[in-house]
Design a protein around this motif. Structure first.
Motif, PDB file in Angstrom:
ATOM      1  N   HIS A 244       0.839  -1.196   0.000  1.00 54.42           N
ATOM      2  CA  HIS A 244       0.000   0.000   0.000  1.00 54.42           C
ATOM      3  C   HIS A 244       0.873   1.244   0.000  1.00 54.42           C
ATOM      4  O   HIS A 244       2.090   1.172   0.223  1.00 54.42           O
ATOM      5  CB  HIS A 244      -0.943   0.017   1.207  1.00 54.42           C
ATOM      6  CG  HIS A 244      -0.250   0.167   2.533  1.00 54.42           C
ATOM      7  ND1 HIS A 244       0.275  -0.908   3.215  1.00 54.42           N
ATOM      8  CD2 HIS A 244      -0.001   1.263   3.306  1.00 54.42           C
ATOM      9  CE1 HIS A 244       0.816  -0.500   4.335  1.00 54.42           C
ATOM     10  NE2 HIS A 244       0.667   0.810   4.424  1.00 54.42           N
ATOM     11  N   VAL A 245       0.243   2.378  -0.263  1.00 56.79           N
ATOM     12  CA  VAL A 245       0.925   3.662  -0.165  1.00 56.79           C
ATOM     13  C   VAL A 245       0.307   4.465   0.967  1.00 56.79           C
ATOM     14  O   VAL A 245      -0.876   4.311   1.300  1.00 56.79           O
ATOM     15  CB  VAL A 245       0.855   4.458  -1.481  1.00 56.79           C
ATOM     16  CG1 VAL A 245       1.634   3.754  -2.573  1.00 56.79           C
ATOM     17  CG2 VAL A 245      -0.580   4.703  -1.913  1.00 56.79           C
ATOM     18  N   ASP A 246       1.134   5.309   1.561  1.00 56.63           N
ATOM     19  CA  ASP A 246       0.712   6.160   2.666  1.00 56.63           C
ATOM     20  C   ASP A 246       1.222   7.567   2.379  1.00 56.63           C
ATOM     21  O   ASP A 246       2.381   7.740   1.982  1.00 56.63           O
ATOM     22  CB  ASP A 246       1.304   5.634   3.977  1.00 56.63           C
ATOM     23  CG  ASP A 246       0.847   6.432   5.186  1.00 56.63           C
ATOM     24  OD1 ASP A 246      -0.074   5.962   5.875  1.00 56.63           O
ATOM     25  OD2 ASP A 246       1.409   7.518   5.441  1.00 56.63           O
ATOM     26  N   LEU A 247       0.359   8.553   2.549  1.00 59.79           N
ATOM     27  CA  LEU A 247       0.777   9.930   2.308  1.00 59.79           C
ATOM     28  C   LEU A 247      -0.052  10.875   3.158  1.00 59.79           C
ATOM     29  O   LEU A 247      -1.047  10.472   3.774  1.00 59.79           O
ATOM     30  CB  LEU A 247       0.650  10.280   0.822  1.00 59.79           C
ATOM     31  CG  LEU A 247      -0.741  10.153   0.184  1.00 59.79           C
ATOM     32  CD1 LEU A 247      -1.398  11.526   0.034  1.00 59.79           C
ATOM     33  CD2 LEU A 247      -0.651   9.481  -1.178  1.00 59.79           C
ATOM     34  N   GLU A 248       0.381  12.146   3.196  1.00 54.49           N
ATOM     35  CA  GLU A 248      -0.332  13.168   3.957  1.00 54.49           C
ATOM     36  C   GLU A 248      -0.487  14.426   3.117  1.00 54.49           C
ATOM     37  O   GLU A 248       0.409  14.771   2.332  1.00 54.49           O
ATOM     38  CB  GLU A 248       0.428  13.510   5.246  1.00 54.49           C
ATOM     39  CG  GLU A 248       0.424  12.396   6.282  1.00 54.49           C
ATOM     40  CD  GLU A 248       1.180  12.766   7.541  1.00 54.49           C
ATOM     41  OE1 GLU A 248       1.845  13.838   7.545  1.00 54.49           O
ATOM     42  OE2 GLU A 248       1.118  12.000   8.518  1.00 54.49           O
ATOM     43  N   ILE A 249      -1.634  15.091   3.300  1.00 52.58           N
ATOM     44  CA  ILE A 249      -1.902  16.369   2.662  1.00 52.58           C
ATOM     45  C   ILE A 249      -2.127  17.395   3.777  1.00 52.58           C
ATOM     46  O   ILE A 249      -3.021  17.202   4.604  1.00 52.58           O
ATOM     47  CB  ILE A 249      -3.147  16.314   1.758  1.00 52.58           C
ATOM     48  CG1 ILE A 249      -3.026  15.175   0.736  1.00 52.58           C
ATOM     49  CG2 ILE A 249      -3.347  17.647   1.054  1.00 52.58           C
ATOM     50  CD1 ILE A 249      -1.922  15.332  -0.258  1.00 52.58           C
ATOM     51  N   PRO A 250      -1.337  18.457   3.843  1.00 54.52           N
ATOM     52  CA  PRO A 250      -1.554  19.475   4.881  1.00 54.52           C
ATOM     53  C   PRO A 250      -2.926  20.129   4.722  1.00 54.52           C
ATOM     54  O   PRO A 250      -3.375  20.386   3.601  1.00 54.52           O
ATOM     55  CB  PRO A 250      -0.433  20.479   4.626  1.00 54.52           C
ATOM     56  CG  PRO A 250       0.601  19.716   3.870  1.00 54.52           C
ATOM     57  CD  PRO A 250      -0.161  18.744   3.014  1.00 54.52           C
ATOM     58  N   TYR A 251      -3.557  20.399   5.845  1.00 57.21           N
ATOM     59  CA  TYR A 251      -4.871  21.028   5.832  1.00 57.21           C
ATOM     60  C   TYR A 251      -4.865  22.318   6.644  1.00 57.21           C
ATOM     61  O   TYR A 251      -4.236  22.382   7.707  1.00 57.21           O
ATOM     62  CB  TYR A 251      -5.909  20.072   6.427  1.00 57.21           C
ATOM     63  CG  TYR A 251      -6.775  19.375   5.398  1.00 57.21           C
ATOM     64  CD1 TYR A 251      -6.379  19.256   4.080  1.00 57.21           C
ATOM     65  CD2 TYR A 251      -8.002  18.833   5.750  1.00 57.21           C
ATOM     66  CE1 TYR A 251      -7.160  18.613   3.139  1.00 57.21           C
ATOM     67  CE2 TYR A 251      -8.802  18.189   4.827  1.00 57.21           C
ATOM     68  CZ  TYR A 251      -8.373  18.088   3.516  1.00 57.21           C
ATOM     69  OH  TYR A 251      -9.153  17.456   2.585  1.00 57.21           O
ATOM     70  N   ALA A 252      -5.554  23.311   6.139  1.00 49.45           N
ATOM     71  CA  ALA A 252      -5.714  24.557   6.889  1.00 49.45           C
ATOM     72  C   ALA A 252      -6.665  24.339   8.066  1.00 49.45           C
ATOM     73  O   ALA A 252      -7.444  23.382   8.092  1.00 49.45           O
ATOM     74  CB  ALA A 252      -6.248  25.649   5.964  1.00 49.45           C
ATOM     75  N   SER A 253      -6.630  25.248   9.016  1.00 57.26           N
ATOM     76  CA  SER A 253      -7.455  25.103  10.224  1.00 57.26           C
ATOM     77  C   SER A 253      -8.941  25.140   9.917  1.00 57.26           C
ATOM     78  O   SER A 253      -9.754  24.569  10.654  1.00 57.26           O
ATOM     79  CB  SER A 253      -7.107  26.204  11.226  1.00 57.26           C
ATOM     80  OG  SER A 253      -7.300  27.491  10.649  1.00 57.26           O
ATOM     81  N   ASN A 254      -9.349  25.794   8.816  1.00 55.86           N
ATOM     82  CA  ASN A 254     -10.776  25.863   8.500  1.00 55.86           C
ATOM     83  C   ASN A 254     -11.317  24.544   7.959  1.00 55.86           C
ATOM     84  O   ASN A 254     -12.503  24.431   7.658  1.00 55.86           O
ATOM     85  CB  ASN A 254     -11.057  26.994   7.514  1.00 55.86           C
ATOM     86  CG  ASN A 254     -10.356  26.826   6.174  1.00 55.86           C
ATOM     87  OD1 ASN A 254      -9.712  25.800   5.927  1.00 55.86           O
ATOM     88  ND2 ASN A 254     -10.471  27.838   5.319  1.00 55.86           N
TER      89      ASN A 254
END
Length: 358
Positions: A244-254
């Motif tokens: 599998h692949v694992d990744l992250e996307i930064p998210y704004a506080s809103n």
């Protein structure tokens, strides 16, 4: 009299791949999926209690049925009598009856009844291939062996799905394109800065970057060296019994509580030209924040995530079937090159086993 000795013939006979009637070549394995792996076959919600359905996975037709106790069974979709598809038969609770001649097969693949000739030699035989199943993370996972004799590897979910502190949603899609195109896509973080530039979560960051491969004890990271925490900046490929692949996307506080948005991705080949894509979209939230995140996802974010996935689908389905044979790769494509080499090597090794050369 002089004694003579003979050298035993140690050459193995070719083996049939599980679920097929013949030996597969390395190219066929690469095109339709590596064996001896756990794969997500179907979301649990798509197989109701007391129901059955036919699916094609790794270029083989399978029957999935849920018995009276809710347990899922996976059989090769062939009656052991005359190879009629069991999927057009009748669900009998703990077994399936073939419509052609009424032969009944249970979840283990054992013939429990032959109504046309009770007591015949077929009764009591485990004559239909049955695969090992685990239901977890709202998904029916199935171990696809290389040969019918191979034992299932230990089942273990990806880290994000094992961690109770994470809340997740499963997204399932079917794409008309080779499964390797999906793997190439997720090992190519740079496409996020272009294809997904107008999306809600990947509009930031530079459109040029340098990358590196960082080895781990379970696979490798492919990551930007000059940017972190802005866009689709890295992806981890995890090898094992369930790739599998694992990744992250930064998210704004809103975007609500929970910090970064995590994604676990898997693909299961249907055949050489079609693939099923599974994504678990996660955030690390508990208590009331968990409820806020789940409400926000359903009401605002889920549709946006599907828009991003649709952008990938449109491009990948438009690629020619041999698009990966006429390319000019550069430094951004190190992850793509690595995953291709790994899978090509695995396919050759499995083909040798089937051919009796290993």
């Amino acid at each position: 009299m002089t004694a003579t000795t003979t050298t035993p013939n140690t050459t193995q006979r070719p083996k049939k791949a599980a679920g097929t009637r013949r030996t597969l070549t390395a190219d066929e394995i690469a095109a339709t999926g590596l064996r001896n792996r756990w794969y997500p076959f179907l979301p649990s919600r798509m197989l109701a209690e007391g129901s059955m359905t036919k699916v094609k996975r790794l270029n083989v037709d399978w029957l999935l049925f849920r018995d009276a106790e809710g347990t899922v069974h996976v059989l090769e979709d062939r009656c052991p009598h005359r190879s009629a598809p069991l999927s057009v038969g009748q669900h009998l609770g703990d077994r399936v009856a073939c419509k052609y001649h009424g032969v009944q097969v249970d979840g283990s693949g054992t013939v429990v009844s032959v109504p046309g000739m009770p007591g015949c030699a077929l009764e009591g035989r485990q004559a239909t291939l049955s695969l090992q199943v685990v239901e977890a993370a709202d998904t029916i996972f199935v171990f696809v062996p290389l040969t019918a004799e191979d034992e299932a590897a230990e089942f273990s979910l990806p880290d994000r799905l094992r961690d109770d502190a994470n809340s997740w949603f499963l997204n399932y899609a079917e794409w008309a394109g080779p499964w390797r195109f999906y793997m190439d896509n997720v090992l190519d973080p740079m496409h996020g800065a272009f294809l997904h530039r107008e999306s809600h979560s990947m509009f930031g960051g530079d459109t040029s970057a340098r990358f590196r491969i960082r080895e781990t004890d379970r696979g490798f990271f492919f990551e930007k060296t000059d940017q972190r925490g802005v866009n689709f900046d890295w992806v981890e490929f995890v090898r094992g019994s369930m790739d599998h692949v694992d990744l992250e996307i930064p998210y704004a506080s809103n975007a609500g509580p929970g910090g970064v948005f995590g994604i676990v991705g898997m693909a299961v080949p249907v055949d050489e030209n079609n693939v099923c894509v599974f994504h678990w979209r996660t955030r690390r939230v508990q208590g009331w924040e968990r409820e806020v995140w789940r409400f926000l996802y359903r009401t605002r974010l889920e549709g946006r995530h599907w828009e991003v996935l649709e952008q990938d689908r449109v491009v990948l389905e438009a690629l020619a079937g041999d698009a990966d044979t006429e390319e000019n790769l550069y430094q951004h494509d190190l992850g793509v090159s690595r995953i291709r080499r790994l899978y090509k090597s695995d396919a050759k090794a499995q083909a040798k086993i089937l051919a009796g050369e290993a």
